[in-house]
Scaffold this motif. Structure first.
Motif, PDB file in Angstrom:
ATOM      1  N   MET A  11      44.399  34.776  55.911  1.00 22.23           N
ATOM      2  CA  MET A  11      43.442  35.384  55.101  1.00 22.23           C
ATOM      3  C   MET A  11      44.135  35.768  53.895  1.00 22.23           C
ATOM      4  O   MET A  11      45.613  36.065  53.919  1.00 22.23           O
ATOM      5  CB  MET A  11      43.189  36.809  55.723  1.00 22.23           C
ATOM      6  N   ASP A  12      43.913  35.817  52.636  1.00 21.59           N
ATOM      7  CA  ASP A  12      44.372  35.983  51.474  1.00 21.59           C
ATOM      8  C   ASP A  12      44.542  37.411  51.184  1.00 21.59           C
ATOM      9  O   ASP A  12      43.742  38.022  50.488  1.00 21.59           O
ATOM     10  CB  ASP A  12      43.969  35.371  50.215  1.00 21.59           C
ATOM     11  N   ILE A  13      45.450  38.247  51.731  1.00 17.17           N
ATOM     12  CA  ILE A  13      45.692  39.593  51.807  1.00 17.17           C
ATOM     13  C   ILE A  13      45.838  39.956  50.223  1.00 17.17           C
ATOM     14  O   ILE A  13      45.488  40.992  49.660  1.00 17.17           O
ATOM     15  CB  ILE A  13      46.934  40.250  52.500  1.00 17.17           C
ATOM     16  N   ALA A  14      46.839  39.303  49.333  1.00 16.88           N
ATOM     17  CA  ALA A  14      47.062  39.434  48.112  1.00 16.88           C
ATOM     18  C   ALA A  14      45.873  39.653  47.135  1.00 16.88           C
ATOM     19  O   ALA A  14      45.745  40.524  46.311  1.00 16.88           O
ATOM     20  CB  ALA A  14      48.108  38.738  47.454  1.00 16.88           C
ATOM     21  N   ARG A  15      45.061  38.693  47.415  1.00 12.46           N
ATOM     22  CA  ARG A  15      43.854  38.459  46.716  1.00 12.46           C
ATOM     23  C   ARG A  15      42.961  39.723  47.262  1.00 12.46           C
ATOM     24  O   ARG A  15      42.361  40.273  46.156  1.00 12.46           O
ATOM     25  CB  ARG A  15      43.127  37.212  47.063  1.00 12.46           C
ATOM     26  N   LEU A  16      42.966  40.006  48.440  1.00 10.53           N
ATOM     27  CA  LEU A  16      41.821  41.162  48.974  1.00 10.53           C
ATOM     28  C   LEU A  16      42.630  42.821  48.099  1.00 10.53           C
ATOM     29  O   LEU A  16      41.711  43.399  47.896  1.00 10.53           O
ATOM     30  CB  LEU A  16      42.225  41.325  50.449  1.00 10.53           C
ATOM     31  N   TYR A  17      43.713  42.456  48.184  1.00  7.48           N
ATOM     32  CA  TYR A  17      44.201  43.699  47.291  1.00  7.48           C
ATOM     33  C   TYR A  17      44.022  43.830  45.732  1.00  7.48           C
ATOM     34  O   TYR A  17      43.520  44.839  45.365  1.00  7.48           O
ATOM     35  CB  TYR A  17      45.976  43.768  47.658  1.00  7.48           C
ATOM     36  N   GLU A  18      43.719  42.617  45.294  1.00  7.07           N
ATOM     37  CA  GLU A  18      43.610  42.493  43.877  1.00  7.07           C
ATOM     38  C   GLU A  18      42.000  43.141  43.882  1.00  7.07           C
ATOM     39  O   GLU A  18      41.683  43.932  42.762  1.00  7.07           O
ATOM     40  CB  GLU A  18      43.547  40.911  43.541  1.00  7.07           C
ATOM     41  N   LEU A  19      41.152  42.543  44.707  1.00  8.67           N
ATOM     42  CA  LEU A  19      39.757  43.047  44.822  1.00  8.67           C
ATOM     43  C   LEU A  19      39.729  44.536  44.735  1.00  8.67           C
ATOM     44  O   LEU A  19      38.929  45.254  44.283  1.00  8.67           O
ATOM     45  CB  LEU A  19      39.161  42.326  46.002  1.00  8.67           C
ATOM     46  N   GLN A  20      40.710  45.001  45.826  1.00 12.90           N
ATOM     47  CA  GLN A  20      40.664  46.691  45.844  1.00 12.90           C
ATOM     48  C   GLN A  20      40.892  47.260  44.753  1.00 12.90           C
ATOM     49  O   GLN A  20      40.032  48.226  44.483  1.00 12.90           O
ATOM     50  CB  GLN A  20      41.683  46.908  46.944  1.00 12.90           C
ATOM     51  N   LYS A  21      41.929  46.942  43.866  1.00  8.26           N
ATOM     52  CA  LYS A  21      42.313  47.429  42.499  1.00  8.26           C
ATOM     53  C   LYS A  21      41.024  47.373  41.635  1.00  8.26           C
ATOM     54  O   LYS A  21      40.821  48.368  40.807  1.00  8.26           O
ATOM     55  CB  LYS A  21      43.460  46.759  42.027  1.00  8.26           C
ATOM     56  N   ILE A  22      40.491  46.160  41.704  1.00 10.49           N
ATOM     57  CA  ILE A  22      39.193  46.155  40.609  1.00 10.49           C
ATOM     58  C   ILE A  22      38.107  47.092  41.220  1.00 10.49           C
ATOM     59  O   ILE A  22      37.583  47.906  40.342  1.00 10.49           O
ATOM     60  CB  ILE A  22      38.727  44.742  40.683  1.00 10.49           C
ATOM     61  N   ASP A  23      37.870  47.201  42.639  1.00 11.25           N
ATOM     62  CA  ASP A  23      36.553  48.183  42.989  1.00 11.25           C
ATOM     63  C   ASP A  23      37.052  49.435  42.734  1.00 11.25           C
ATOM     64  O   ASP A  23      36.225  50.306  42.247  1.00 11.25           O
ATOM     65  CB  ASP A  23      36.518  47.945  44.579  1.00 11.25           C
ATOM     66  N   VAL A  24      38.330  49.990  42.714  1.00 11.04           N
ATOM     67  CA  VAL A  24      38.687  51.321  42.608  1.00 11.04           C
ATOM     68  C   VAL A  24      38.624  51.759  40.871  1.00 11.04           C
ATOM     69  O   VAL A  24      37.864  52.607  40.585  1.00 11.04           O
ATOM     70  CB  VAL A  24      40.276  51.718  42.827  1.00 11.04           C
ATOM     71  N   ASN A  25      38.859  50.711  40.294  1.00 12.07           N
ATOM     72  CA  ASN A  25      38.694  50.793  38.719  1.00 12.07           C
ATOM     73  C   ASN A  25      37.045  50.847  38.326  1.00 12.07           C
ATOM     74  O   ASN A  25      36.530  51.725  37.420  1.00 12.07           O
ATOM     75  CB  ASN A  25      39.270  49.799  37.864  1.00 12.07           C
ATOM     76  N   LEU A  26      36.165  49.944  39.185  1.00 12.74           N
ATOM     77  CA  LEU A  26      34.995  50.122  38.823  1.00 12.74           C
ATOM     78  C   LEU A  26      34.316  51.402  39.207  1.00 12.74           C
ATOM     79  O   LEU A  26      33.401  51.873  38.509  1.00 12.74           O
ATOM     80  CB  LEU A  26      34.220  49.121  39.954  1.00 12.74           C
TER      81      LEU A  26
END
Ligand SMILES: [Zn+2]
Length: 233
Positions: free
Chosen positions: A1-16
């Motif tokens: 599982m690509d955790i770094a990319r999931l974390y990236e997704l998390q940051k985008i969602d917080v900003n959204l």
């Protein structure tokens, strides 16, 4: 599982989420302000009062005219010599006196109403000026909010695009796990490890958990306290 990319997704969602909230706030401000509503109501109330006072004044004037005509007629009869009976004469005189008292009252009402109309008219004038001022300042503020709204909408579209790019590179299992945890944990599924603590719940993490998160061979490591996926960075 690509955790770094999931974390990236998390940051985008917080900003959204932040952008969504800001746009909602701006939309509320773009809606008519209380101040403007109050100024409009004040003008409308004064206008209604003016109309009522005008009607009352016309009514009083008409009554006064009718009474004046009847008084003239009765006085004419009194002087004409048609009525000779003393009692009848007395009654006629009493009726004239009564009508004169009525007319005085009616004239009083007409005068008071006229004064009230003048006061209300002055107040209406002031309220119209206030309304114009509020309308002008609201227009300026609305313009600023509209610009801000446009900016945040662009930002939202960019974030959506970024999200799309990131999710395309994540596999279905990772996305499902992310969605499940995010739903349960107020939209935050991935937490960064910060100085041995969970970045989301701030609890101190056991050393074993931190080192596992550091190695992270594709398996998600969870915070023992809040259950979120840990990202060691
Ligand atoms: Zn935690």
């Amino acid at each position: 599982m690509d955790i770094a990319r999931l974390y990236e997704l998390q940051k985008i969602d917080v900003n959204l989420e932040k952008v969504r909230r800001r746009v909602a706030q701006i939309r509320r401000k773009l809606a008519e302000s209380d101040e403007l509503r109050q100024a409009r109501t004040a003008v409308e109330t004064a206008q209604t009062e003016m109309e009522q006072l005008h009607a009352r004044q016309l009514d009083a004037e008409l009554n006064g005219q009718q009474l004046a005509a009847r008084i003239t007629e009765s006085e004419h009869r009194l002087m004409s010599g048609e009525v000779r009976n003393a009692k009848e004469l007395e009654a006629l005189q009493a009726s004239i006196d009564s009508m004169k008292r009525q007319r005085a009252q009616v004239e009083d009402v007409a005068l008071t109403t006229l004064q009230l109309r003048e006061e209300t008219e002055a107040r209406l004038g002031e309220q119209r000026v206030t309304l114009a001022q509020v309308e002008a300042s609201t227009q300026v503020a609305q313009g600023t909010f509209q610009q801000e709204e446009a900016k945040f909408k662009r930002m939202y579209a960019q974030l959506k695009q970024q999200r799309q790019n990131v999710t395309e590179r994540l596999d279905a299992d990772a996305l499902e796990l992310y969605a499940q945890i995010a739903q349960r944990k107020a939209g935050v599924a991935v937490a960064a490890v910060q100085h041995g603590t969970c970045g989301a719940c701030n609890m101190s993490l056991p050393t074993g958990v931190v080192s596992n998160a550091n190695i992270q061979e594709g398996n998600p490591i969870f915070c023992p306290s809040c259950g979120r996926i840990l990202f060691a960075g």
